[in-house]
Design an enzyme around this catalytic site. Structure first.
Site, mmCIF file in Angstrom:
data_model
loop_
_atom_site.group_PDB
_atom_site.id
_atom_site.type_symbol
_atom_site.label_atom_id
_atom_site.label_comp_id
_atom_site.label_asym_id
_atom_site.label_seq_id
_atom_site.Cartn_x
_atom_site.Cartn_y
_atom_site.Cartn_z
ATOM 1 N N THR A 125 0.824 -1.203 0.000
ATOM 2 C CA THR A 125 0.000 0.000 0.000
ATOM 3 C C THR A 125 0.861 1.257 0.000
ATOM 4 O O THR A 125 1.984 1.250 0.523
ATOM 5 C CB THR A 125 -0.913 0.017 1.244
ATOM 6 O OG1 THR A 125 -1.537 1.292 1.381
ATOM 7 C CG2 THR A 125 -0.114 -0.239 2.515
ATOM 8 N N ASP A 126 0.316 2.351 -0.538
ATOM 9 C CA ASP A 126 1.031 3.623 -0.487
ATOM 10 C C ASP A 126 1.105 4.185 0.928
ATOM 11 O O ASP A 126 1.872 5.112 1.202
ATOM 12 C CB ASP A 126 0.401 4.643 -1.438
ATOM 13 C CG ASP A 126 -1.040 4.995 -1.101
ATOM 14 O OD1 ASP A 126 -1.623 4.398 -0.183
ATOM 15 O OD2 ASP A 126 -1.608 5.875 -1.794
ATOM 16 N N TYR A 153 -1.584 -0.256 11.138
ATOM 17 C CA TYR A 153 -1.785 -0.925 9.853
ATOM 18 C C TYR A 153 -0.627 -0.661 8.898
ATOM 19 O O TYR A 153 0.004 -1.588 8.390
ATOM 20 C CB TYR A 153 -3.098 -0.480 9.200
ATOM 21 C CG TYR A 153 -3.148 -0.773 7.724
ATOM 22 C CD1 TYR A 153 -3.073 -2.087 7.252
ATOM 23 C CD2 TYR A 153 -3.235 0.256 6.783
ATOM 24 C CE1 TYR A 153 -3.082 -2.364 5.886
ATOM 25 C CE2 TYR A 153 -3.258 -0.013 5.423
ATOM 26 C CZ TYR A 153 -3.180 -1.320 4.976
ATOM 27 O OH TYR A 153 -3.180 -1.592 3.628
ATOM 28 N N LYS A 157 2.343 -3.215 7.309
ATOM 29 C CA LYS A 157 2.589 -3.425 5.880
ATOM 30 C C LYS A 157 4.015 -3.033 5.500
ATOM 31 O O LYS A 157 4.664 -3.704 4.685
ATOM 32 C CB LYS A 157 1.576 -2.629 5.052
ATOM 33 C CG LYS A 157 0.150 -3.147 5.152
ATOM 34 C CD LYS A 157 -0.012 -4.558 4.613
ATOM 35 C CE LYS A 157 0.080 -4.611 3.101
ATOM 36 N NZ LYS A 157 -0.181 -5.984 2.568
#
Length: 335
Positions: A125-126, A153, A157
Site C-alpha cells: 500500500t502507499d 496498519y 505493511k
C-alpha cells in the site's frame, strides 16, 4: 503455471481472481482465504464451476497448514493479497495486524523458499510512505520515497515489505512488491469510505466525515490495480517495487459529495466528526516507473469509475444487506 492467491475472498483479491481465471484458462489458480470478518465467500462463489480455480479455506499464519499446502499443490507463483487493512481497526487492536501482515508474510515466504517458488509477489500500500503536505501538490510518492508510517496498519505493511526485500537479498527469493493507492470498485467491504457512504445514503442515515473532510487520497479502480499486479507478476523485474496509482486525487469530502449527487441524496447527510488519530493528510502516487517499464496505465477516470461502482452497489443491495446482517458468514460450506 499454478498460482496461489491469498486473501481471495476479500475486496481486491476477489476482483483479481475473477480477472485472471477468465483471462488465463491454461493456468491453475488456488484461492486461499481464512474467511475472517472481511472475507466474503459470496464474492467468489460463482467461480466454483471453473475448471482452473479451486478454493481452500486456511490461514497464512498457520505454518504447518501452509507447508502442507505447498507440498501438495506444487505452486509456481505466490501472490499475497491477504491482509488486515482497516486503519481504524488497527488503532483499536494492533496485534492481529502484526500477526497476519508480518508473521503471515514470513510464513508464506519461508514456504516459498522451501518449495522453490518462481515468483513471490507482495501486495502492499502507499500508506507505507506516510503522508504529503496539502499545499505542495507537485510532491508524489516514488518507489524511492522513505517509509514513514502513521498507523499500526501501515507499520505492519511496511514491516512486511522490508521483510520481503530482506528475503530477496539474504535468500535470493524471487520477489516483487506493488504499492497501490486507495482502491474502489465492486465487492468492497462496507467499512471503507465509498461503500459506507453508499449504504448510509441509501438509508438516509448520517455520513460521518473525519475532521473537515480535507484529507486527500489518490483513487485507483480495483480493475486497473489488478491489471497492474498481473503485469508485475508476469513481466516485472525480480527484486523491484512498483507503485500503482490512479492519477485521481480527491478530498474525502469531494468523493462523498460526488456519490451523493450520483444517487440523488442531500449533502445534509454529511456529519463532521472528531478526526482519526494520526490521520494522514495526502497520498499521491508517481507511476512513472510502472508506466515506462511495463507499459501500464490506469484506464478509468475517477468520474467514470465511481459511476460504475455506485451502479454496482445499487444493483447489489442484497450483497450489502447480507454483510450488515452477518448472513454472509454462512456462505461457505465445508466440503
Amino acid at each position: 503455471m499454478k498460482f496461489l492467491v491469498t486473501g481471495v475472498a476479500g475486496f481486491i483479491g476477489s476482483n483479481y481472481i475473477h480477472y485472471v481465471v477468465e483471462k488465463y484458462k491454461e493456468d491453475m489458480f488456488v484461492g486461499l482465504d481464512a474467511l475472517t470478518y472481511a472475507g466474503n465467500y459470496n464474492n467468489i462463489k460463482d467461480l466454483e464451476d471453473k475448471t482452473n480455480f479451486k478454493f481452500i479455506k486456511g490461514d497464512i499464519t498457520d505454518r504447518k497448514f501452509i507447508y502442507q499446502l505447498f507440498a501438495e499443490e506444487n505452486f509456481d507463483i505466490v501472490i499475497n493479497f491477504a491482509a488486515e487493512s482497516h486503519v481504524d481497526n488497527s488503532i483499536k487492536n494492533p496485534e492481529v495486524f502484526l500477526n497476519t501482515n508480518i508473521i503471515g508474510t514470513s510464513i508464506l515466504m519461508d514456504a516459498s523458499r522451501e518449495y522453490k517458488i518462481k515468483r513471490y509477489h507482495q501486495v502492499s500500500t502507499d500508506e507505507v510512505y506516510g503522508d504529503l503536505p496539502l499545499d505542495k501538490p507537485e510532491l508524489k510518492f516514488t518507489e524511492e520515497t522513505p517509509l514513514h508510517t502513521s498507523s499500526p496498519y501501515s507499520s505492519s505493511k511496511a514491516s512486511a515489505d522490508l521483510l520481503v526485500m530482506a528475503y530477496f537479498r539474504t535468500y535470493n527469493l524471487p520477489v516483487t512488491i506493488s504499492r497501490c493507492s486507495n482502491n474502489y470498485g465492486p465487492y468492497q467491504f462496507p467499512e471503507k469510505l465509498i461503500p459506507v457512504v453508499i449504504s448510509k445514503a441509501l438509508k438516509n442515515e448520517k455520513i460521518p466525515v473525519y475532521g473537515r473532510g480535507e484529507n486527500v487520497r489518490d483513487w485507483i479502480h480495483v480493475i486497473d490495480h489488478n491489471i497492474g499486479v498481473d503485469k508485475i507478476v508476469r513481466e516485472g523485474k525480480v527484486g523491484e517495487i512498483y507503485n500503482l496509482g490512479g492519477h485521481s486525487e480527491r478530498t474525502n469530502l469531494d468523493v462523498i459529495k460526488l456519490i451523493l449527487k450520483e444517487i440523488e441524496r442531500s449533502e445534509d447527510l454529511i456529519e463532521f466528526v472528531e478526526d482519526r488519530p494520526g490521520h494522514d493528510l495526502r497520498y499521491a502516487i508517481d507511476t512513472t516507473k510502472v508506466e515506462e517499464k511495463l507499459n501500464w496505465k490506469p484506464s478509468y477516470t475517477f468520474e467514470e469509475g465511481i459511476k460504475e461502482t455506485v451502479k454496482w452497489y445499487l444493483n447489489n443491495k442484497e450483497w450489502i444487506d447480507n454483510i450488515l446482517s452477518g448472513e454472509y458468514r454462512k456462505a461457505y460450506k465445508e466440503k
